[in-house]
Design a protein around this motif. Structure first.
Motif, PDB file in Angstrom:
ATOM      1  N   GLU A  16       0.824  -1.209   0.000  1.00 56.82           N
ATOM      2  CA  GLU A  16       0.000   0.000   0.000  1.00 56.82           C
ATOM      3  C   GLU A  16       0.859   1.260   0.000  1.00 56.82           C
ATOM      4  OE1 GLU A  16      -2.915  -0.369   3.149  1.00 56.82           O
ATOM      5  OE2 GLU A  16      -3.599  -2.291   2.347  1.00 56.82           O
ATOM      6  N   ARG A  23       1.117   7.040  -6.619  1.00 60.20           N
ATOM      7  CA  ARG A  23      -0.004   7.938  -6.922  1.00 60.20           C
ATOM      8  C   ARG A  23       0.185   9.325  -6.341  1.00 60.20           C
ATOM      9  NH1 ARG A  23      -5.650   4.659  -6.750  1.00 60.20           N
ATOM     10  NH2 ARG A  23      -5.156   3.209  -8.425  1.00 60.20           N
ATOM     11  N   THR A  26      -1.444  13.569  -2.617  1.00 63.37           N
ATOM     12  CA  THR A  26      -2.620  14.374  -2.946  1.00 63.37           C
ATOM     13  C   THR A  26      -3.764  13.515  -3.463  1.00 63.37           C
ATOM     14  OG1 THR A  26      -1.734  14.863  -5.149  1.00 63.37           O
ATOM     15  CG2 THR A  26      -1.294  16.475  -3.398  1.00 63.37           C
ATOM     16  N   ARG A  27      -3.485  12.254  -3.792  1.00 66.74           N
ATOM     17  CA  ARG A  27      -4.533  11.335  -4.255  1.00 66.74           C
ATOM     18  C   ARG A  27      -4.896  10.308  -3.191  1.00 66.74           C
ATOM     19  NH1 ARG A  27      -4.376   9.376  -9.910  1.00 66.74           N
ATOM     20  NH2 ARG A  27      -6.476   8.971  -9.198  1.00 66.74           N
ATOM     21  N   ARG A  29      -7.129  10.262  -0.861  1.00 59.16           N
ATOM     22  CA  ARG A  29      -8.565  10.009  -0.688  1.00 59.16           C
ATOM     23  C   ARG A  29      -9.082   8.957  -1.666  1.00 59.16           C
ATOM     24  NH1 ARG A  29     -12.209  12.071   2.356  1.00 59.16           N
ATOM     25  NH2 ARG A  29     -11.076  13.929   2.968  1.00 59.16           N
ATOM     26  N   VAL A  30      -8.489   8.859  -2.852  1.00 62.26           N
ATOM     27  CA  VAL A  30      -8.971   7.921  -3.872  1.00 62.26           C
ATOM     28  C   VAL A  30      -8.029   6.737  -4.077  1.00 62.26           C
ATOM     29  CG1 VAL A  30     -10.347   9.659  -5.070  1.00 62.26           C
ATOM     30  CG2 VAL A  30      -7.964   9.301  -5.738  1.00 62.26           C
ATOM     31  N   THR A  31      -7.057   6.591  -3.189  1.00 64.76           N
ATOM     32  CA  THR A  31      -6.113   5.476  -3.276  1.00 64.76           C
ATOM     33  C   THR A  31      -6.485   4.441  -2.214  1.00 64.76           C
ATOM     34  OG1 THR A  31      -4.371   6.952  -4.049  1.00 64.76           O
ATOM     35  CG2 THR A  31      -3.669   4.831  -3.175  1.00 64.76           C
ATOM     36  N   PRO A  32      -6.755   3.202  -2.634  1.00 58.72           N
ATOM     37  CA  PRO A  32      -7.151   2.188  -1.648  1.00 58.72           C
ATOM     38  C   PRO A  32      -5.962   1.710  -0.803  1.00 58.72           C
ATOM     39  CG  PRO A  32      -7.039   1.224  -3.840  1.00 58.72           C
ATOM     40  CD  PRO A  32      -6.760   2.689  -3.998  1.00 58.72           C
ATOM     41  N   GLU A  48      -9.462   8.854   8.221  1.00 58.42           N
ATOM     42  CA  GLU A  48      -9.574   9.944   7.254  1.00 58.42           C
ATOM     43  C   GLU A  48      -8.190  10.244   6.668  1.00 58.42           C
ATOM     44  OE1 GLU A  48     -12.311  11.697   6.115  1.00 58.42           O
ATOM     45  OE2 GLU A  48     -13.349  10.051   7.093  1.00 58.42           O
ATOM     46  N   PRO A  49      -8.145  10.786   5.455  1.00 57.97           N
ATOM     47  CA  PRO A  49      -6.839  11.081   4.837  1.00 57.97           C
ATOM     48  C   PRO A  49      -5.895  11.901   5.718  1.00 57.97           C
ATOM     49  CG  PRO A  49      -8.545  11.247   3.196  1.00 57.97           C
ATOM     50  CD  PRO A  49      -9.252  11.043   4.522  1.00 57.97           C
TER      51      PRO A  49
END
Length: 174
Positions: A16, A23, A26-27, A29-32, A48-49
């Protein structure tokens, strides 16, 4: 946590972290990053991010500063002046910090940094389990005995960073 659980968690965290590095923060929130999110929930009470970024900084701080720690910060870009830079630029900056070519860094030191960040995250989970405040003394003693048995079952190579982290967090001299 059994030794196999720790090894599995470590592998998932490294994977991870690799994805997150590719990525960029800044990404986030959309990175699993489910395992890192779980660690963040245990250690900081949130996934939370912003909490995950705090966890990452805390883990990198655990590297002890110096060139290695600064390279870890540069690799992810949470330090001032690096936020939002492209992951390739961040890797180049981290490589430069260690006086390496980016390709040499990518093939060796980068993985070592990710491994050490993962170890720090696992150590923070262990520390959180050790210092849970609101349980009865008997439960705490039983939990600490189980934790001690789990730690004793770990391979020797996994113990160094964990012992160092526990000593520093609990204020115990070497």
């Amino acid at each position: 946590m059994a030794s196999s659980d720790v090894a599995d968690m470590r592998t998932r965290i490294i994977n991870e972290l690799t994805l997150l590095r590719r990525r960029g923060m800044t990404r986030l929130r959309v990175t699993p990053v489910p395992t890192i999110a779980d660690v963040s929930r245990v250690v900081l009470g949130s996934d939370e991010p912003a909490a995950i970024e705090r966890l990452l900084r805390q883990a990198i701080d655990g590297l002890g500063g110096g060139q290695f720690g600064r390279a870890g910060l540069l690799l992810f870009g949470p330090s001032p002046g690096t936020r939002g830079r492209k992951p390739k630029e961040l890797r180049e900056m981290a490589a430069l910090e260690l006086e390496l070519q980016p390709d040499t860094f990518r093939k060796g030191r980068e993985l070592r940094i990710l491994e050490q960040i993962a170890e720090q995250m696992i150590g923070l989970v262990v520390l959180q389990r050790v210092t849970m405040p609101s349980e009865p003394a008997e439960d705490r003693r039983a939990r600490l005995e189980r934790l001690a048995a789990e730690i004793a079952a770990l391979p020797a190579a996994d113990l160094g960073p964990l012992v160092q982290l526990l000593r520093s967090r609990l204020g115990v001299p070497d």
